[in-house]
Write an enzyme that holds these catalytic residues in place. Structure first.
Site, PDB file in Angstrom:
ATOM      1  CG  HIS A  56      -4.238  -1.328  -2.367  1.00 39.00           C
ATOM      2  ND1 HIS A  56      -5.111  -1.744  -1.384  1.00 39.00           N
ATOM      3  CD2 HIS A  56      -3.453  -0.399  -1.768  1.00 39.00           C
ATOM      4  CE1 HIS A  56      -4.864  -1.126  -0.250  1.00 39.00           C
ATOM      5  NE2 HIS A  56      -3.871  -0.298  -0.453  1.00 39.00           N
ATOM      6  CB  SER A  93      -0.949  -0.051   1.198  1.00 34.45           C
ATOM      7  OG  SER A  93      -1.953   0.921   1.112  1.00 34.45           O
TER       8      SER A  93
END
Length: 241
Positions: A113, A90
């Site tokens: 993501h 992330s």
């Protein structure tokens, strides 16, 4: 409350080591400081070092704190080398992409993501939240593309983000998000399953138990000794598990 990072200066005063081992958070240490402000203070206190070695093993966390930390490292006059000791997921992967050089053991991973949030409200408010998330995602896209240069297109990085993609060191190297791949290390081979709980597309091989090998008594003693040292070290950084 303890920080999720630690900053150490080498004996020669020319290098410094920064360790980010844990979730990147946005709560305040006190009424005046946020984590990004405290990180900036620690970075400034290092003085004029020529080399910063960033060691990272993080599931991600606060987008804005991570972007701020990445920008601080990017603006720093020192050459910054990121070592992905196990996982940079992330927003942690954005911090890594902000560094001058990225080194990954062959069994470490990046996870990329789209940002997400919890939200309540009426239809208009929820549509605005979605639009805001799209804008926030653009800041990550810019960072990834800057690191990857011509090895990664905007269309491809957006597809990677849409699909919550777990990249091996070799794949990260292929996309220009990693500059060097090293031999496998034990830290990456023992990633905690807790790091995977928030994500959907975790590779099956990461969820499988590590195959145990027969070891000698001397090796067992060394493992126990190292584990005790690691536990004390992680407790010092994270304030205990």
């Amino acid at each position: 409350m303890k920080k999720f990072w630690e900053v150490k200066q080498s004996a020669n005063k020319e290098e410094a080591d920064i360790y980010i081992f844990g979730e990147i958070v946005s709560y305040k240490w006190d009424d005046a400081d946020t984590t990004a402000a405290s990180f900036q203070k620690d970075l400034k206190e290092l003085g004029e070092v020529n080399q910063i070695n960033l060691h990272i093993n993080s599931p991600g966390g606060s987008v804005f704190e991570g972007i701020a930390i990445g920008n601080m490292l990017k603006r720093h006059t020192a050459h910054v080398t990121a070592h992905v000791d196990a996982l940079a997921a992330s927003i942690a992967s954005v911090i890594v992409a902000s560094c001058d050089k990225v080194v990954m053991p062959e069994n470490s991973m990046l996870m990329i993501h789209n940002p997400w949030t919890f939200s309540t409200g009426n239809a208009k408010e929820l549509r605005k939240q979605a639009d805001d998330l799209d804008k926030i995602a653009e800041s990550s896209v810019v960072t990834y593309l800057s690191k990857a240069s011509d090895k990664l297109s905007e269309e491809k990085i957006k597809q990677i983000m849409d699909e919550e993609t777990w990249l091996s060191a070799a794949e990260a190297y292929e996309y220009g998000l990693c500059d060097a791949v090293e031999s496998a290390n034990q830290m990456a081979a023992s990633i905690s399953e807790k790091l995977f709980e928030a994500y959907q597309n975790v590779p099956t091989k990461l969820l499988q138990p590590v195959q145990k090998e027969r070891i000698t008594e001397e090796q067992r003693k060394q493992i126990v000794k190292q584990a005790q040292q690691d536990k004390a070290y992680i407790g010092e950084i994270l304030g205990g598990l």
